[in-house]
Design an enzyme around this catalytic site. Structure first.
Site, PDB file in Angstrom:
ATOM      1  N   ASP A  87       0.817  -1.224   0.000  1.00  0.00           N
ATOM      2  CA  ASP A  87       0.000   0.000   0.000  1.00  0.00           C
ATOM      3  C   ASP A  87       0.848   1.271   0.000  1.00  0.00           C
ATOM      4  O   ASP A  87       0.652   2.160   0.830  1.00  0.00           O
ATOM      5  CB  ASP A  87      -0.948   0.013   1.210  1.00  0.00           C
ATOM      6  CG  ASP A  87      -1.743  -1.255   1.352  1.00  0.00           C
ATOM      7  OD1 ASP A  87      -2.134  -1.827   0.326  1.00  0.00           O
ATOM      8  OD2 ASP A  87      -1.970  -1.690   2.506  1.00  0.00           O
ATOM      9  N   GLU A 108     -11.099   0.899  -4.206  1.00  0.00           N
ATOM     10  CA  GLU A 108     -10.488   1.372  -2.959  1.00  0.00           C
ATOM     11  C   GLU A 108      -9.233   2.168  -3.295  1.00  0.00           C
ATOM     12  O   GLU A 108      -8.991   2.524  -4.435  1.00  0.00           O
ATOM     13  CB  GLU A 108     -10.136   0.165  -2.079  1.00  0.00           C
ATOM     14  CG  GLU A 108      -9.214  -0.825  -2.767  1.00  0.00           C
ATOM     15  CD  GLU A 108      -8.955  -2.078  -1.959  1.00  0.00           C
ATOM     16  OE1 GLU A 108      -9.126  -2.064  -0.740  1.00  0.00           O
ATOM     17  OE2 GLU A 108      -8.551  -3.093  -2.581  1.00  0.00           O
TER      18      GLU A 108
END
Length: 546
Positions: free
Chosen positions: A15, A188
């Protein structure tokens, strides 16, 4: 320097959020249940990187006791504006089932090393928050919104936006859903950029397994409507099963001081022996072609071409991530290599090591009680979500050796300590010094390979008698999907004669791809299920790539 070899952040570093401040580049990555929270890496050339900070280091900022495996700190966003650094992060308290409890916070600092502020609570409507600083000075929080009423496996309700008011230290105004994604779903990881009169919205889609992808949309207006890039996904390996970098997605973009553009993204490298079906009996561990990535989700980088008024494209063409990309036009900036051997001394825990969940490390370990040793206090069992005395470092290589030396006097079988290959509470291989029912010291192995539905522990060797006292050297040798333990008690190394499945220490093992989000660690631990907190002293730790 002509190229960058991927991944740039090997081992569990997912991430990525990247920011440039002057001539310095920083990437923040998720740390999940590992403390301190958020790992920030520094570079000046986008090639060479080192960990420079883990900012969430005290109870007022983060307390993950009780957080589930693969809960805790998800998808931080690091930005720089108004003379300071802004870090947004999520603490996930529940991640399974119809509901998620995901609390989003903001901390700031005048410098990347800190001091970092106490957190400002933002919202709990979803995860993957990011902060967009618009040209007019206003600031906007984006996050995916969790819709528990949806069925069919997709409870991702789109990307929502709300203004953040710095003077009031809170979110203000309406919440607007600006983008619901494509047919790949599971939208997302939003990041917003302003360029050439457009707002560009970068998202991740397809889940964090092998269908992961990066999608971009744009609008002339901040709140939309956003038009998806007609060429499809900017980056994905979902249709390229032979590519080295798999599960490519969750990205962020940075512009260099010389006007070049680069995208950082998560990826994984499945073991070769789990990529394809074995040729026959005994030819491999897995007969069902289940890809497994013990190193977890790593961070890679791709060079972009971003022409005025157009969507960005990978510089090498197509949308499949490249294992090697052209380096930017920047001076080379190397860092000292990490030492293979760690000696312990009073002061902070050596760089590279972390522990699990708690902001009270003094209850887990001490570097002063026995100078020259790391003393671990036996706490709860390996299955604990609260106080677990485990200090470990990431596995960053597919083949490596690790060694430690433990001095421990277990009074009974409830006290045990040693060397562990760890993924989570139901995925580990543990070489432990303990005691038998008579109170004599023995060596044993606890293995929980995550292949069984009840996640029970197996005991692959009979307890091995040890001398009544004195340190014991413990070692493991990992080569792809195979782990071998060895030990020495006053003499030469002895191999235990067993091979354990290191591929089980991975995201994909157990509940399937995407259900676990961290990566393999190797380190030292102590347990005392009697509750007496008895110690074990570790005299050194070695990690060496092979």
């Amino acid at each position: 320097m002509t190229s960058i070899e991927n991944p740039i952040l090997p081992g569990f570093n997912p991430d990525p959020s990247i920011v440039r401040a002057g001539d310095d580049y920083y990437i923040a990555t998720s740390t999940f249940e590992w403390f301190p929270g958020v790992q920030i890496h520094h570079s000046r050339d986008l090639v060479n990187w080192r960990v420079i900070s883990r900012p969430l280091d005290r109870a007022s900022q983060l307390d993950m006791r009780g957080d589930p495996d693969s809960g805790g700190v998800w998808a931080p966003c690091l930005s720089h504006a108004d003379g300071q650094f802004w870090l947004i992060y999520t603490d996930v308290k529940r991640r399974d089932g119809a509901w998620k409890d995901s609390h989003n916070y903001l901390v700031t600092a005048p410098a990347i090393e800190g001091p970092w502020s106490d957190p400002i609570y933002l919202n709990s409507s979803g995860f993957d928050p990011s902060l967009f600083h618009d040209e007019d000075g206003r600031k906007w929080l984006l996050n995916m919104i969790w819709d528990h009423n949806r069925t069919g496996g997709d409870r991702f309700g789109g990307i929502v936006m709300q203004e953040y008011a710095p003077a009031e230290r809170r979110l203000v105004g309406p919440v607007t859903n600006i983008y619901c994604g494509t047919e790949l779903r599971l939208t997302e990881g939003p990041h917003l950029y302003r360029r050439d009169g457009w707002y560009y919205l970068l998202t991740a889609e397809g889940g964090t397994g092998y269908d992961h992808a990066v999608t971009m949309a744009r609008s002339r207006n901040l709140t939309g409507p956003y038009e998806t890039d007609p060429a499809g996904h900017v980056l994905t390996a979902k249709d390229a099963p032979d590519a080295l970098l798999q599960r490519a997605g969750h990205a962020d973009i940075v512009e260099t001081q010389t006007g070049e553009f680069y995208m950082v993204h998560l990826c994984s490298r499945p073991l070769d022996e789990t990529r394809r079906k074995p040729a026959g009996p005994g030819a491999g561990i897995h007969a069902d072609d289940v890809r497994r990535s013990p190193l977890g989700r790593e961070t890679a980088i791709q060079k972009l071409v971003w022409e005025e008024g157009a969507f960005p494209r990978l510089a090498h063409g197509g949308n499949v991530p490249a294992a090697r990309v052209d380096a930017p036009d920047l001076p080379e900036h190397r860092f000292d290599a990490e030492p293979t051997l760690t000696r312990f001394a009073p002061g902070p825990l050596p760089d590279g090591f972390q522990w699990l969940r708690t902001p009270e490390p003094a209850r887990l370990f001490s570097l002063t009680d026995r100078p020259g040793a790391l003393r671990l206090f036996g706490r709860e069992s390996p299955g604990s979500q609260f106080e677990h005395a485990l200090v470990a470092r990431r596995q960053t290589d597919l083949a490596f050796r690790a060694e430690t030396e433990v001095d421990v006097q277990p009074g009974d079988y409830q006290h045990f300590a040693g060397l562990i290959a760890w993924y989570g509470r139901f995925k580990f291989h543990y070489l432990a010094v303990t005691a038998d029912r008579a109170g004599d010291r023995v060596l044993t192995v606890y293995s929980c390979p995550a292949d069984w539905p009840d996640a029970r522990v197996e005991y692959p060797v009979q307890p091995i008698p040890l001398p009544a006292d004195g340190p014991v050297r413990l070692g493991c040798d990992v080569d792809g999907s195979e782990l071998r333990f060895r030990f020495a008690a006053g003499g030469d190394w002895r191999d235990l004669g067993i091979v354990l499945d290191q591929s089980a220490i991975s995201d994909e093992a157990g509940n399937g791809p995407g259900n676990n989000f961290t990566g393999a660690f190797v380190g030292m631990c102590a347990h005392d299920t009697s509750g007496r907190g008895r110690p074990a002293d570790f005299l050194h730790f070695l990690y060496e790539a092979r």
